[in-house]
Design an enzyme around this catalytic site. Sequence first.
Site, PDB file in Angstrom:
ATOM      1  CD  GLU A 257      36.305  29.776  46.155  1.00  0.00           C
ATOM      2  OE1 GLU A 257      35.296  29.036  46.039  1.00  0.00           O
ATOM      3  OE2 GLU A 257      36.284  30.997  45.988  1.00  0.00           O
ATOM      4  CD  GLU A 266      28.678  30.050  42.123  1.00  0.00           C
ATOM      5  OE1 GLU A 266      29.831  29.594  42.280  1.00  0.00           O
ATOM      6  OE2 GLU A 266      28.430  31.267  42.051  1.00  0.00           O
TER       7      GLU A 266
END
Length: 535
Positions: A257, A266
């Site tokens: 994920e 990120e």
Amino acid sequence: MEVSSVKKLEQLEYSLESVTDLSSSSVSSSSPAVATFSYVDGVTELRFLQSDSTHCFNFDLASAQLFKLGPVHFICVSDGSSSSEEKSFSKGVNIKFKNEKDSKDFCESFEEWRNDSVVQGSSLQNGTVSANKSKFDNKIEASSAKMYFHYYGQLLHQQNMLQDYVRTGTYYAAVMENHSDFAGRVVVDVGAGSGILSMFAAQAGAKHVYAVEASEMAEYARKLIAGNPLFADRITVIKGKVEDIELPEKADILISEPMGTLLVNERMLESYVIARDRFMTPKGKMFPTVGRIHMAPFSDEFLFIEMANKAMFWQQQNYYGVDLTPLYGSAHQGYFSQPVVDAFDPRLLVASPMFHMIDFTQMKEEDFYEIDIPLKFTASMCTRMHGLACWFDVLFDGSTVQRWLTTAPGAPTTHWYQIRCVLSQPIYVMAGQEITGRLHLIAHSAQSYTIDLTLSAKMWGPGASQGGILQSSTCKFDLKEPYYRMSQPQAYPVAQEPPLQPQPELSTQQDIQTPNDELEEELLQQLPQNPSAQL
């Protein structure tokens, strides 16, 4: 000079039932062997020597990994290259102990010697950090990585993701509906977190799952997996980054994920494709397989006024005797450099969305460093365009069922919400007018992106064929520093009740300037009389 902690450790030897080379095609030998931990020429080593052979297997403990396959059966792997270039292959041995006590003692010594090896090799003589960094460390600043792994090492944040039932339920369905892809296969869970996806894969019949997690959550994952004995023996938790660790075998399936806000925030997608290149077989499958960034211009007068009024604080000319206006421009720019994260009504969109596809099976790591998306829309209404709205979806391209996980407005809300880039200078558009622009994302070392957005309204009517630009607006945003608006009211209050209590004496008009009422009135007058026309 202080003696190194490694040198303080005594040389240790362990008698083994057997040691065989993983790359050897010969039948495993049953001859006894000896494992020795030692410190040689500044390097901590683990050596395996068969009693009937002069050949010795040497492992540098700084890069060695130990995997438990059974009570007395282990595999030890390590980088097999001595060059400073990217690691391209590994060496490994099968280890069999005489009893469980010997295997337990060996594992404890392995961890002790390996940890001291890491400490010994982490700094140079002058105290500076060693240049022998991993690919992750070379592109991500240490402070950002520390905060990132600290955040995901906490159970409350894992709970937040687990309680996103759209996210978790879609992953579960994608795995279970495609159990034939997992049954009897080797799976690597990239950024395993609590280990939930690893356990889904095990439930689907995976032969073995390697759950790779770099944060302290790895310890919680071990505890959670151990508490589920039905599949605990088929899951190995490995604490480390996918850029650094070694695995004893190739993977048939990658599951992860890795999505952040706007899909790419990120920068974990880079680790996902690195894991693909390092661990996955050529015909392996990735869950998820592709991602799409969706974009559309929007109109939201309430949001624009809310953000503009935040900066009005700095318009005060007598704030406890201080004139704040010199910082108004910087404050205004700062507020409009924050992407807005919230859930919005899809009827705020002023044009049909477009999307940019990212194929995780084909993208290179370097392709994520800079993403350039040309924009082109056709306005569906006459309104004031306030910016660009974005969301994403990902596809699990299983052999049996193809399932999408979407974060679209109007769909069940996820913990990703949606994101909107608000222009400090809105643009008026007419129905049928062409809107063009560019969304340019540049990765930075704080594990996020700088966003450059340009939107232009092209000339419409008789001069449209000449391609003239009527209006244009540009803004720069930092995806690392969004404005989280999820708990904010979606409608800006157009009027306030008079205060029940008298205001303090300082709060007079000459002391604290109120927002520009004329500007606010002008903005509110732009709202359509018929709400359905705007929404």
